[in-house]
Design an enzyme around this catalytic site. Structure first.
Site, short mmCIF file in Angstrom:
data_model
loop_
_atom_site.label_atom_id
_atom_site.label_comp_id
_atom_site.label_asym_id
_atom_site.label_seq_id
_atom_site.Cartn_x
_atom_site.Cartn_y
_atom_site.Cartn_z
N HIS A 1 1.42 3.22 -3.28
CA HIS A 1 0.42 4.10 -3.90
C HIS A 1 0.94 5.52 -4.05
CE1 HIS A 1 -3.41 2.00 -4.54
NE2 HIS A 1 -3.04 1.20 -3.55
N GLN B 1 0.82 -1.21 0.00
CA GLN B 1 0.00 0.00 0.00
C GLN B 1 0.85 1.26 0.00
OE1 GLN B 1 -3.56 -0.18 -0.32
NE2 GLN B 1 -2.70 -2.16 -0.90
N GLU C 1 -8.26 3.61 6.40
CA GLU C 1 -8.96 3.15 5.20
C GLU C 1 -8.98 1.62 5.11
OE1 GLU C 1 -8.60 3.70 0.32
OE2 GLU C 1 -6.91 4.18 1.61
N HIS C 2 -7.81 1.01 5.19
CA HIS C 2 -7.68 -0.45 5.14
C HIS C 2 -7.11 -0.94 6.48
CE1 HIS C 2 -6.82 0.92 0.90
NE2 HIS C 2 -7.82 0.07 0.67
N ASP D 1 -8.28 -4.24 -3.36
CA ASP D 1 -8.00 -3.24 -4.39
C ASP D 1 -8.30 -3.76 -5.78
OD1 ASP D 1 -7.15 -1.32 -2.62
OD2 ASP D 1 -5.01 -1.69 -2.90
N HIS E 1 -48.35 26.11 9.24
CA HIS E 1 -48.36 24.66 9.40
C HIS E 1 -49.58 24.24 10.23
CE1 HIS E 1 -44.23 25.09 8.07
NE2 HIS E 1 -44.03 23.77 8.10
#
Length: 439
Positions: free
Chosen positions: A254, A251, A319-320, A353, A413
């Site tokens: 990335h 990862q 995230e992961h 992924d 109302h």
């Protein structure tokens, strides 16, 4: 006692807002395309991607020609992965029930799920052609029932990214444009002379794409505010340190700002992981991203037990989150903040992924505290409807509505409720003209 074997550099903390120059440049492009449409889009494409074709939209003949160039094995692999993504998305859709209930005699309340009319998908290109993003965005929208899905991807060094276009086509894109960056996102969001606008946008991208989505949010819907890819691994003494190191670096590649964090109950494992990372990095083809990511954003924390590991992991809201422990499914009960959870050594974040079928568009920068990732439900508007068919029930609701609205000083109302309480019941309308005659 909790302590760190490796900390992120103090200057490496990811900012939650874009840099001012990114904001300014994106705002200028949005304003230009809003005013000049296709002309501005063409100028941006020529300037940023050196790409200025006669038309950005691919014709069916062009798509067929591109598909013929893609190797059979690549097509087969795309189809396999899309079967996994489609199958899971369809099961998610099946879990979303439309309901209608009678809460009082003659009072019917219901909910429906209506797909957005049009969605746009951005599939990044550049150095890494992320064709998996086509599965996650286009196919998921189609599984949700979106009737029109358009997709943009940039040319790569002036060439058509054949495999990415194949993935977009096989995923079910109704329109495919070879158009990248901010100009692609803005064109889909606002529309031009040749591109009809969409109702929501999805898909990852660089800082400029993310900022464009942020600035356009409100005019259109978006999937998520995306930041750098994140991975966090929880490991005990049973984990294989080599596997942990490989998965952290998978990862980190990335981008140079991708956090890679290990939380472990074993100091020996933590030290071994650091040694393996240092040994793996020199020969890693994506070292130019992975090395600064690990150097500046890599962390290794040692904790006394797994309960503390889960508590600390929840604080990151990564995230992961990968669980490499003796009993990985325990994390399903112990954790609450993550974009996606990967349980056991047989599973890895790279599966999520690329191939396994769950969606890889996930919350970053702590957003997992309040949201999940992209799924079929993001493309659906859950709406309600109401019907009162019993006059006595309407009269009763009218009386309560009148009282409740006047507490809030909403006289209009209240009068809507009064009218029904009078028409269907025995209430008076003292505020109405000719009230005496009506009674």
């Amino acid at each position: 006692m909790t302590f760190a074997l490796k900390r992120a550099a103090e200057s490496s903390a990811a900012t939650t807002t874009s840099l001012p120059d990114v904001q300014e440049k994106v705002a200028a492009i949005i304003a230009d395309i809003r005013e000049r449409g296709d002309e501005a889009v063409r100028e941006c494409s020529a300037r940023f991607d050196k790409w200025e074709p006669e038309a950005f939209r691919l014709s069916r003949a062009q798509i067929d020609e591109i598909m013929a160039r893609v190797p059979d094995q690549v097509i087969a692999d795309i189809e396999f992965v899309q079967q996994q993504v489609r199958g899971f998305a369809e099961k998610q859709l099946e879990s979303m029930r439309e309901i209608e209930v009678e809460t009082l005699p003659g009072v019917h309340l219901g909910q429906k799920h209506i797909p957005v009319a049009a969605a746009g998908a951005y599939v990044p290109g550049g150095r890494y052609p992320l064709l998996a993003s086509a599965h996650m965005t286009i196919l998921t929208a189609k599984a949700a029932g979106v009737p029109r899905v358009i997709a943009c991807t940039p040319p790569i060094r002036g060439e058509v990214p054949d495999a990415t276009v194949a993935a977009m086509h096989l995923a079910g894109a109704d329109e495919i444009y070879l158009l990248g960056g901010v100009q692609a996102v803005v064109s889909m969001a606002l529309g031009t002379e040749t591109i009809e606008p969409v109702d929501m946008l999805a898909g990852p991208g660089n800082a400029f794409v993310a900022e464009a989505k942020r600035q356009l949010y409100g005019e259109i819907g978006i999937d998520l505010f995306a930041g750098p890819t994140e991975v966090l691994i929880v490991a005990d003494e049973t984990a294989d340190p080599f596997v942990v190191a490989v998965d952290l670096l998978s990862q980190a590649e990335h981008g140079p700002d991708s956090p890679a964090v290990l939380i472990t109950t074993s100091e020996a494992l933590g030290r071994s992981v650091i040694e393996h990372v240092d040994a793996l990095l020199p020969d890693m083809p994506t070292r130019d991203n992975a090395e600064p990511a690990w150097r500046d954003h890599g962390e290794v924390h040692v904790v006394p037990d797994l309960d503390e590991a889960y508590r600390l992991a929840d604080a990151y809201a990564s995230e992961h989150v990968q669980i490499l422990t003796r009993q990985p499914r325990e994390a399903l009960e112990k954790m609450r903040n993550y974009g996606a959870l990967f349980l056991g050594e047989g599973t890895c974040v790279s599966y999520g992924d690329k191939v396994i079928g769950t969606n890889h568009v996930l919350p970053t920068r702590g957003a997992a505290r309040y949201t999940g990732g992209l799924w079929v439900g993001k493309y659906l508007k859950t709406v309600t409807y109401q019907e009162v068919t019993d006059t006595a029930a309407s009269a009763r609701l009218g009386e309560v509505c009148g009282r409740a609205a006047r507490v809030e000083l909403f006289e209009g109302h209240a009068r809507s409720g009064d009218v029904r309480a009078a028409k269907y019941g025995t209430a008076d309308l003292p505020w109405a003209p000719n009230a005496a005659a009506r009674s």
